[in-house]
Design a protein around this motif. Structure first.
Motif, short mmCIF file in Angstrom:
data_model
loop_
_atom_site.label_atom_id
_atom_site.label_comp_id
_atom_site.label_asym_id
_atom_site.label_seq_id
_atom_site.Cartn_x
_atom_site.Cartn_y
_atom_site.Cartn_z
N SER A 5 -8.32 2.12 5.24
CA SER A 5 -8.25 2.42 6.67
C SER A 5 -8.66 3.85 7.00
N SER A 6 -9.19 4.60 6.00
CA SER A 6 -9.51 6.03 6.24
C SER A 6 -10.39 6.20 7.48
N ASP A 7 -11.41 5.36 7.61
CA ASP A 7 -12.32 5.50 8.74
C ASP A 7 -12.22 4.35 9.72
N MET A 8 -11.05 3.74 9.78
CA MET A 8 -10.87 2.63 10.73
C MET A 8 -9.75 2.97 11.70
N THR A 9 -9.86 2.49 12.92
CA THR A 9 -8.76 2.69 13.87
C THR A 9 -7.69 1.63 13.59
N ILE A 10 -6.51 1.87 14.17
CA ILE A 10 -5.42 0.90 14.02
C ILE A 10 -5.86 -0.46 14.56
N GLU A 11 -6.58 -0.43 15.68
CA GLU A 11 -7.03 -1.69 16.31
C GLU A 11 -7.98 -2.43 15.36
N GLU A 12 -8.87 -1.68 14.71
CA GLU A 12 -9.84 -2.33 13.80
C GLU A 12 -9.14 -2.98 12.60
N GLY A 35 0.83 -1.20 0.00
CA GLY A 35 0.00 0.00 0.00
C GLY A 35 0.86 1.24 0.00
N PRO A 36 0.22 2.40 -0.20
CA PRO A 36 0.97 3.65 -0.30
C PRO A 36 1.47 4.15 1.06
N ALA A 37 2.29 5.21 1.02
CA ALA A 37 2.90 5.77 2.23
C ALA A 37 1.83 6.25 3.21
N GLY A 38 2.04 5.93 4.46
CA GLY A 38 1.18 6.49 5.51
C GLY A 38 -0.17 5.81 5.67
N ALA A 39 -0.35 4.65 5.05
CA ALA A 39 -1.64 3.94 5.20
C ALA A 39 -1.70 3.21 6.54
N GLY A 40 -0.58 3.20 7.25
CA GLY A 40 -0.54 2.54 8.56
C GLY A 40 0.06 1.16 8.49
N LYS A 41 0.66 0.83 7.36
CA LYS A 41 1.19 -0.53 7.17
C LYS A 41 2.12 -1.00 8.28
N SER A 42 3.11 -0.18 8.61
CA SER A 42 4.13 -0.73 9.51
C SER A 42 3.59 -0.91 10.93
N THR A 43 2.81 0.05 11.41
CA THR A 43 2.24 -0.08 12.77
C THR A 43 1.35 -1.31 12.84
N LEU A 72 -1.87 -14.99 2.02
CA LEU A 72 -2.81 -13.88 2.25
C LEU A 72 -2.16 -12.59 1.75
N LYS A 73 -2.91 -11.85 0.95
CA LYS A 73 -2.41 -10.56 0.45
C LYS A 73 -3.40 -9.46 0.86
N ILE A 74 -2.87 -8.38 1.38
CA ILE A 74 -3.71 -7.25 1.77
C ILE A 74 -3.22 -6.03 1.01
N TYR A 75 -4.14 -5.25 0.49
CA TYR A 75 -3.76 -3.95 -0.06
C TYR A 75 -4.37 -2.91 0.87
N LEU A 76 -3.49 -2.25 1.62
CA LEU A 76 -3.94 -1.33 2.66
C LEU A 76 -3.78 0.10 2.19
N THR A 77 -4.89 0.83 2.15
CA THR A 77 -4.79 2.20 1.69
C THR A 77 -5.66 3.13 2.54
N ALA A 78 -5.61 4.42 2.25
CA ALA A 78 -6.44 5.44 2.89
C ALA A 78 -6.33 6.68 2.03
N SER A 79 -7.22 7.65 2.24
CA SER A 79 -7.17 8.85 1.40
C SER A 79 -5.85 9.59 1.64
N VAL A 80 -5.41 10.37 0.65
CA VAL A 80 -4.15 11.10 0.78
C VAL A 80 -4.20 12.03 1.99
N ARG A 81 -5.35 12.68 2.18
CA ARG A 81 -5.49 13.62 3.30
C ARG A 81 -5.27 12.90 4.64
N THR A 82 -5.96 11.78 4.81
CA THR A 82 -5.83 11.02 6.06
C THR A 82 -4.39 10.58 6.27
N ARG A 83 -3.76 10.12 5.21
CA ARG A 83 -2.39 9.62 5.33
C ARG A 83 -1.43 10.76 5.69
N ALA A 84 -1.67 11.94 5.08
CA ALA A 84 -0.81 13.09 5.37
C ALA A 84 -1.00 13.51 6.83
#
Ligand code: CDP
Length: 227
Positions: A201-208, A9-17, A140-152
Motif C-alpha cells: 500500500s506504499s503508493d496506494m490510497t486507502i480507497e484504492e 501484515g506489519p504495524a501501520g500498513a493500514g490494516k484496521s482502517t 481469501l487471504k491478503i498480506y498487506l504491507t508498506a515500506s517502514v517509512r510510509t508506515r511510520a
C-alpha cells in the motif's frame, strides 16, 4: 458455511482502517485481533506481571478474561468485563503487546475465541497470523504491507491527530523493532501465507486498497467459495 477473509501484515500498513471499510461494504463482521492482544497486555501491565517467568505469566493469564462485542457495528474489547477499548492504543501498550504476543500461552488463550467467531459468521479478521495459523482455510487471504517509512509517517499523523506527543524518528524505530519481534518469534510469526495475495500500500490510497480487497472478495464469492 461462512466466508472468511484474513488480512495480515506489519504495524501501520493500514490494516484496521481498510479492514473496517471493506467489512462494512461487504456486510461482514470485522474482527480486530490486535485489540484482543492489547487487552491481555494491559491486563498483564496492570498486574505488573514479570512475563518472562512462565509460572507468574500462567498465573496472571488464568485471571484474565478477554471478550468482545459490537456497539453500533464497532468492535469493543473487554478485560474481565471492563470495556478497555479506549485504553489500549498507546505506544506503551503497543510495545508491551508485541512482547506478550510472542508468548505461546498468550496466543493459545485467543485462538479458540477467534476461530469460533469465524466459524459462525462471515468475518474479515485482521492480525499477524490469521492466514497462517488461525484460519488456514480462509477463502481469501491478503498480506498487506508498506515500506517502514510510509508506515511510520502514517502512524505519526494518526498520533498527532489524537493529540499525542511523538517524534517521527522514534515511531520509525518503534515500528522497526515491533516488526522484527513479530516476524522472528517462534510461535506464529508474522509472514505471508503461501496462498495470500500481496498488496503493497506504499503508493496506494486507502480507497484504492479497500476497493482492491472488495474486488478480490467478490470475485472469490462469485466463484462459489463459501456460503
Ligand atoms: O494496529 P497495529 O498494526 O499497530 O497493531 P495491532 O494489529 O493492534 O497489533 C498489536 C500487536 O499485537 C502486534 O504488534 C503483534 O505483536 C500482536 N498481534 C499478534 O501477535 N497477532 C495478532 N493476530 C494480532 C496482533
Amino acid at each position: 458455511m461462512s466466508f472468511n477473509i484474513a488480512i495480515d501484515g506489519p504495524a501501520g500498513a493500514g490494516k484496521s482502517t481498510i479492514a473496517k471499510r471493506a467489512a462494512k461494504e461487504l456486510s461482514f463482521i470485522y474482527v480486530d485481533t490486535g485489540a484482543m492482544y492489547r487487552a491481555i497486555a494491559l491486563g498483564l501491565m496492570r498486574s505488573d506481571t514479570e512475563i518472562e517467568d512462565e509460572r507468574l505469566l500462567e498465573q496472571a493469564l488464568a485471571g484474565i478474561e478477554v471478550t468482545i462485542d459490537y456497539r453500533d457495528g464497532v468492535q469493543q474489547v473487554y478485560l474481565n468485563g471492563e470495556n478497555v477499548s479506549g485504553l489500549i492504543r498507546t505506544e506503551e501498550v503497543s510495545a508491551m503487546t508485541s512482547a506478550c504476543a510472542a508468548k505461546p500461552q498468550v496466543r493459545a488463550k485467543l485462538t479458540d475465541l477467534q476461530r469460533d467467531l469465524a466459524r459462525r459468521e462471515n468475518v474479515l479478521m485482521d492480525g499477524r497470523d490469521i492466514g497462517t495459523a488461525i484460519l488456514p482455510d480462509a477463502q481469501l487471504k491478503i498480506y498487506l504491507t508498506a515500506s517502514v517509512r510510509t508506515r511510520a509517517e502514517r502512524r505519526y499523523k494518526e498520533l498527532l491527530e489524537r493529540g499525542e506527543n511523538c517524534s517521527l524518528a522514534e515511531i520509525e524505530k518503534e515500528i522497526g523493532e515491533r516488526d522484527y519481534r513479530d516476524m522472528h518469534r517462534e510461535t506464529a510469526p508474522l509472514k505471508q501465507a503461501e496462498d495470500a495475495v500481496l498488496v503493497d500500500s506504499s503508493d496506494m490510497t486507502i480507497e484504492e486498497v479497500t476497493a482492491r480487497i472488495i474486488q478480490l472478495a467478490r470475485e472469490r464469492m462469485e466463484r462459489g467459495y463459501g456460503a
